[in-house]
Design a protein around this motif. Structure first.
Motif, PDB file in Angstrom:
ATOM      1  N   VAL A  91       0.851  -1.186   0.000  1.00  0.00           N
ATOM      2  CA  VAL A  91       0.000   0.000   0.000  1.00  0.00           C
ATOM      3  C   VAL A  91       0.890   1.240   0.000  1.00  0.00           C
ATOM      4  N   SER A 132      -3.915   0.950  -2.695  1.00  0.00           N
ATOM      5  CA  SER A 132      -3.547  -0.443  -2.424  1.00  0.00           C
ATOM      6  C   SER A 132      -3.110  -1.153  -3.693  1.00  0.00           C
ATOM      7  N   ASN A 179      -4.439  -3.562  -5.005  1.00  0.00           N
ATOM      8  CA  ASN A 179      -5.594  -3.946  -5.813  1.00  0.00           C
ATOM      9  C   ASN A 179      -6.287  -2.724  -6.403  1.00  0.00           C
ATOM     10  N   GLU A 193      -4.281  -3.053   3.903  1.00  0.00           N
ATOM     11  CA  GLU A 193      -5.296  -2.497   3.035  1.00  0.00           C
ATOM     12  C   GLU A 193      -6.068  -1.385   3.732  1.00  0.00           C
TER      13      GLU A 193
END
Length: 121
Positions: A33, A52, A54, A100
């Motif tokens: 992150v 993050s 993702n 996260e």
């Protein structure tokens, strides 16, 4: 040895824009992150934005809609700042962690030295 180096700070008039950069070296950061924080002499270091692995993003309410966090590859991150206000004046730090949605300093392991942003009215 991990090193984070911020750049791109400077003096800008209110309403202007800046792009801060953060370059990481020493290892490859993939499932991590990226965070941006800022601090003034009068305030504690505060969360600004996080991105993050993702691609989820998180922003402080004070910058939502004006700032955008992004990354380029595994070792570079950016903070695009638009519609800057005098209250955005601060020393801006980038950081890397592995939690996260982290918005607290303690959640980040690696830190840069900061880059100064000054917004004049």
């Amino acid at each position: 040895q991990v090193q984070l180096v911020e750049s791109g700070g400077g003096l800008v008039q209110a309403g202007g824009s800046l792009r801060l950069s953060c370059a990481a070296s020493g290892r490859t950061f993939s499932r991590y992150v990226w965070g941006w924080f800022r601090q003034t002499p009068e305030k504690e270091r505060e969360f600004v934005a996080a991105l993050s692995w993702n691609w989820n993003t998180y922003y402080a309410d004070s910058v939502k809609g004006r700032f955008t966090i992004s990354r380029d590859g595994a070792n570079n991150a950016y903070l695009h700042m638009n519609s800057l206000k005098p209250e955005d004046t601060a020393l801006y730090y980038c950081a890397i962690g592995d939690m996260e949605g982290a918005t607290t300093q303690a959640s980040y392991t690696y830190w840069g030295q900061g880059t100064q942003v000054t917004v004049s009215s």
